[in-house]
Write a protein that holds these residues in place. Structure first.
Motif, PDB file in Angstrom:
ATOM      1  N   LEU A  64      53.873  69.623 -36.036  1.00 45.39           N
ATOM      2  CA  LEU A  64      53.773  68.306 -35.399  1.00 45.39           C
ATOM      3  C   LEU A  64      54.148  68.383 -33.926  1.00 45.39           C
ATOM      4  N   ALA A  96      53.597  65.417 -31.254  1.00 50.38           N
ATOM      5  CA  ALA A  96      54.472  64.418 -31.866  1.00 50.38           C
ATOM      6  C   ALA A  96      55.899  64.598 -31.357  1.00 50.38           C
ATOM      7  N   TYR A 142      53.615  59.339 -32.064  1.00 55.42           N
ATOM      8  CA  TYR A 142      52.395  60.129 -31.813  1.00 55.42           C
ATOM      9  C   TYR A 142      51.428  59.269 -31.010  1.00 55.42           C
ATOM     10  N   ILE A 197      60.582  63.159 -34.491  1.00 55.06           N
ATOM     11  CA  ILE A 197      60.170  63.457 -35.873  1.00 55.06           C
ATOM     12  C   ILE A 197      61.353  63.241 -36.815  1.00 55.06           C
TER      13      ILE A 197
END
Lengths: 103, 103
Positions: free
Chosen positions: A72, A77, A10, A80
């Motif tokens: 996310l 992001a 991120y 993950i």
């Protein structure tokens, strides 16, 4: 009881600086079915964020992980990684692990 | 305060069955410098074990991770992944995260 471990790349970590958006998000997480607690994790150096969650059941942890992974991605992001673990309660008790009694 | 997240492939997970060796290991972990607590995690299906630790400082978390990674290898673990994170305390407090006050 299940432990959900999530971390992700991120680019926009902010350390202890909090946006109102993140406070709203945290408040909404308290309303997720079966959530017992969440620890918010971040590593500024490698630009990785994450969370450690305790849920009451595998179904609730799995449902949250599916929803949160999509969220996310919309937040920017990537990479993950989410794993749902059992907690070994007898060993965790020996080490003061913050897990409530079951049942 | 730092959170250490560790997980690894391990073919010999035993679920809630505990050997005396694991109890001894857990007791010894209480003596590690700076340890606040450990949660023992395991996923029988994918044969992955792990631990979530709270330490008082980065130096103590880093020292433990180095030592523990070598120990895990001698126990037959592989694909060991260990990350030391900061804890975002304001957000963690909103979600009842089990992290003591600092300072």
């Amino acid at each position: 009881m299940k432990l959900l471990q999530v971390d992700f790349a991120y680019p926009n970590l902010m350390g202890s600086t909090l946006s109102e958006g993140m406070i709203e998000l945290a408040n909404s997480i308290n309303d997720e079915a079966g959530l017992i607690w969440k620890i918010w994790t971040e590593q500024i150096k490698d630009k990785r964020g994450g969370g450690i969650y305790l849920f009451d059941s595998e179904a609730n942890a799995e449902r949250y992980l599916q929803m949160h992974s999509k969220r996310l991605q919309t937040m920017g992001a990537s990479d993950i990684r989410g794993i749902i673990f059992d907690v070994n309660l007898p060993l965790t008790r020996i080490n003061q692990g913050p897990v409530p009694q079951e049942g």
